[in-house]
Design a protein around this motif. Structure first.
Motif, PDB file in Angstrom:
ATOM      1  N   ILE A  16       0.872  -1.172   0.000  1.00  0.00           N
ATOM      2  CA  ILE A  16       0.000   0.000   0.000  1.00  0.00           C
ATOM      3  C   ILE A  16       0.904   1.216   0.000  1.00  0.00           C
ATOM      4  N   GLU A  17       0.575   2.174  -0.862  1.00  0.00           N
ATOM      5  CA  GLU A  17       1.317   3.424  -0.857  1.00  0.00           C
ATOM      6  C   GLU A  17       0.384   4.576  -1.174  1.00  0.00           C
ATOM      7  N   TYR A  18       0.756   5.736  -0.664  1.00  0.00           N
ATOM      8  CA  TYR A  18      -0.004   6.963  -0.874  1.00  0.00           C
ATOM      9  C   TYR A  18      -0.026   7.272  -2.356  1.00  0.00           C
ATOM     10  N   SER A  19      -1.154   7.691  -2.871  1.00  0.00           N
ATOM     11  CA  SER A  19      -1.318   7.868  -4.311  1.00  0.00           C
ATOM     12  C   SER A  19      -0.743   9.176  -4.850  1.00  0.00           C
ATOM     13  N   MET A  20      -0.394  10.106  -3.988  1.00  0.00           N
ATOM     14  CA  MET A  20       0.095  11.409  -4.452  1.00  0.00           C
ATOM     15  C   MET A  20       1.580  11.346  -4.809  1.00  0.00           C
ATOM     16  N   PRO A  21       1.994  12.140  -5.794  1.00  0.00           N
ATOM     17  CA  PRO A  21       3.398  12.120  -6.233  1.00  0.00           C
ATOM     18  C   PRO A  21       4.399  12.487  -5.139  1.00  0.00           C
ATOM     19  N   GLU A  22       3.989  13.293  -4.176  1.00  0.00           N
ATOM     20  CA  GLU A  22       4.910  13.698  -3.107  1.00  0.00           C
ATOM     21  C   GLU A  22       4.992  12.666  -1.986  1.00  0.00           C
ATOM     22  N   ASN A  23       4.739  11.425  -2.309  1.00  0.00           N
ATOM     23  CA  ASN A  23       4.763  10.340  -1.347  1.00  0.00           C
ATOM     24  C   ASN A  23       6.135  10.228  -0.683  1.00  0.00           C
ATOM     25  N   GLU A  24       6.168  10.479   0.606  1.00  0.00           N
ATOM     26  CA  GLU A  24       7.393  10.304   1.389  1.00  0.00           C
ATOM     27  C   GLU A  24       7.197   9.208   2.422  1.00  0.00           C
ATOM     28  N   GLU A  25       6.048   8.593   2.414  1.00  0.00           N
ATOM     29  CA  GLU A  25       5.689   7.606   3.427  1.00  0.00           C
ATOM     30  C   GLU A  25       6.222   6.215   3.133  1.00  0.00           C
ATOM     31  N   LEU A  58      -8.985   3.452   0.075  1.00  0.00           N
ATOM     32  CA  LEU A  58      -8.014   2.473  -0.398  1.00  0.00           C
ATOM     33  C   LEU A  58      -8.517   1.879  -1.712  1.00  0.00           C
ATOM     34  N   LEU A  59      -7.744   2.066  -2.770  1.00  0.00           N
ATOM     35  CA  LEU A  59      -8.118   1.574  -4.092  1.00  0.00           C
ATOM     36  C   LEU A  59      -7.325   0.322  -4.437  1.00  0.00           C
ATOM     37  N   ASN A  60      -8.017  -0.697  -4.902  1.00  0.00           N
ATOM     38  CA  ASN A  60      -7.375  -1.934  -5.306  1.00  0.00           C
ATOM     39  C   ASN A  60      -6.865  -1.760  -6.736  1.00  0.00           C
ATOM     40  N   LYS A  61      -5.555  -1.716  -6.910  1.00  0.00           N
ATOM     41  CA  LYS A  61      -4.933  -1.499  -8.219  1.00  0.00           C
ATOM     42  C   LYS A  61      -4.262  -2.771  -8.755  1.00  0.00           C
ATOM     43  N   ILE A  62      -4.623  -3.922  -8.206  1.00  0.00           N
ATOM     44  CA  ILE A  62      -4.017  -5.174  -8.655  1.00  0.00           C
ATOM     45  C   ILE A  62      -4.475  -5.461 -10.082  1.00  0.00           C
ATOM     46  N   ASP A  63      -3.530  -5.675 -10.951  1.00  0.00           N
ATOM     47  CA  ASP A  63      -3.780  -5.868 -12.380  1.00  0.00           C
ATOM     48  C   ASP A  63      -4.612  -7.117 -12.641  1.00  0.00           C
ATOM     49  N   GLU A  64      -5.489  -7.040 -13.605  1.00  0.00           N
ATOM     50  CA  GLU A  64      -6.350  -8.175 -13.976  1.00  0.00           C
ATOM     51  C   GLU A  64      -5.559  -9.369 -14.503  1.00  0.00           C
ATOM     52  N   ASN A  65      -4.331  -9.157 -14.934  1.00  0.00           N
ATOM     53  CA  ASN A  65      -3.503 -10.235 -15.472  1.00  0.00           C
ATOM     54  C   ASN A  65      -2.855 -11.088 -14.386  1.00  0.00           C
ATOM     55  N   VAL A  66      -2.967 -10.652 -13.140  1.00  0.00           N
ATOM     56  CA  VAL A  66      -2.381 -11.383 -12.010  1.00  0.00           C
ATOM     57  C   VAL A  66      -3.269 -12.587 -11.700  1.00  0.00           C
ATOM     58  N   ASN A  67      -2.664 -13.644 -11.183  1.00  0.00           N
ATOM     59  CA  ASN A  67      -3.358 -14.866 -10.786  1.00  0.00           C
ATOM     60  C   ASN A  67      -4.652 -14.562 -10.019  1.00  0.00           C
ATOM     61  N   GLU A  68      -5.701 -15.322 -10.310  1.00  0.00           N
ATOM     62  CA  GLU A  68      -7.016 -15.092  -9.704  1.00  0.00           C
ATOM     63  C   GLU A  68      -6.984 -15.188  -8.174  1.00  0.00           C
ATOM     64  N   GLN A  69      -6.240 -16.156  -7.638  1.00  0.00           N
ATOM     65  CA  GLN A  69      -6.143 -16.307  -6.171  1.00  0.00           C
ATOM     66  C   GLN A  69      -5.506 -15.068  -5.543  1.00  0.00           C
ATOM     67  N   VAL A  70      -4.501 -14.532  -6.194  1.00  0.00           N
ATOM     68  CA  VAL A  70      -3.828 -13.322  -5.706  1.00  0.00           C
ATOM     69  C   VAL A  70      -4.811 -12.152  -5.715  1.00  0.00           C
ATOM     70  N   ARG A  71      -5.594 -12.046  -6.769  1.00  0.00           N
ATOM     71  CA  ARG A  71      -6.582 -10.963  -6.874  1.00  0.00           C
ATOM     72  C   ARG A  71      -7.661 -11.096  -5.799  1.00  0.00           C
ATOM     73  N   LYS A  72      -8.134 -12.327  -5.574  1.00  0.00           N
ATOM     74  CA  LYS A  72      -9.164 -12.545  -4.552  1.00  0.00           C
ATOM     75  C   LYS A  72      -8.640 -12.195  -3.161  1.00  0.00           C
ATOM     76  N   LYS A  73      -7.439 -12.673  -2.873  1.00  0.00           N
ATOM     77  CA  LYS A  73      -6.837 -12.373  -1.578  1.00  0.00           C
ATOM     78  C   LYS A  73      -6.592 -10.862  -1.446  1.00  0.00           C
ATOM     79  N   GLY A  74      -6.167 -10.239  -2.537  1.00  0.00           N
ATOM     80  CA  GLY A  74      -5.952  -8.795  -2.548  1.00  0.00           C
ATOM     81  C   GLY A  74      -7.235  -8.023  -2.289  1.00  0.00           C
ATOM     82  N   ALA A  75      -8.342  -8.498  -2.855  1.00  0.00           N
ATOM     83  CA  ALA A  75      -9.635  -7.851  -2.611  1.00  0.00           C
ATOM     84  C   ALA A  75     -10.012  -7.929  -1.135  1.00  0.00           C
ATOM     85  N   ARG A  76      -9.732  -9.085  -0.511  1.00  0.00           N
ATOM     86  CA  ARG A  76     -10.012  -9.236   0.928  1.00  0.00           C
ATOM     87  C   ARG A  76      -9.104  -8.322   1.760  1.00  0.00           C
ATOM     88  N   VAL A  77      -7.835  -8.227   1.365  1.00  0.00           N
ATOM     89  CA  VAL A  77      -6.900  -7.331   2.051  1.00  0.00           C
ATOM     90  C   VAL A  77      -7.419  -5.898   1.959  1.00  0.00           C
TER      91      VAL A  77
END
Length: 99
Positions: A16-25, A58-77
Motif C-alpha cells: 500500500i502506498e499513498y497515491s500522491m506524487p509527493e509520497n514520502e511515506e 483504499l483503491l485496489n490497483k491489482i492488475d487483472e492479469n495477475v493470478n485469480e487467487q492473488v486478486r481474490k486475496k488482494g480484494a479481501r486485504v
C-alpha cells in the motif's frame, strides 16, 4: 482531509502506498504468505500527521492479469484494511475533531 492509497501486488507481496506524487511515506508491505502488516508503519502512514477530519480511501490497483487467487486475496486485504481505516477515522474524527 481525504487521503487516497493504492493497494497493489508484486513478487509475493501486497503493498500500500499513498497515491500522491509527493509520497514520502514509503510502502506498507504485506507478505502474501504471512498476511501480516507492521502496525507501527500502518499508524505512521495513515494517521500520524492527522490535523483535521480524515477520510481514507483504499483503491485496489491489482492488475487483472495477475493470478485469480492473488486478486481474490488482494480484494479481501483491501476490504479489511478499508474497514479498519473507516473505524479508526470515525473514532479520530469523533474524539479529536468533533465540532
Amino acid at each position: 482531509m481525504k487521503k487516497t492509497y493504492n493497494l497493489d501486488y508484486e513478487e509475493g507481496q501486497y503493498y500500500i502506498e499513498y497515491s500522491m506524487p509527493e509520497n514520502e511515506e514509503g510502502k506498507l508491505i504485506i507478505d502474501e504468505k504471512k498476511m501480516e502488516l507492521d502496525s507501527v508503519k500502518f499508524y505512521k502512514m495513515f494517521f500520524e500527521k492527522t490535523k483535521e477530519n480524515i477520510e481514507i480511501v483504499l483503491l485496489n490497483k491489482i492488475d487483472e492479469n495477475v493470478n485469480e487467487q492473488v486478486r481474490k486475496k488482494g480484494a479481501r486485504v483491501c476490504e479489511t484494511i478499508q474497514s479498519l481505516c473507516n473505524d479508526i477515522c470515525k473514532e479520530i474524527n469523533k474524539k479529536c475533531f468533533n465540532d
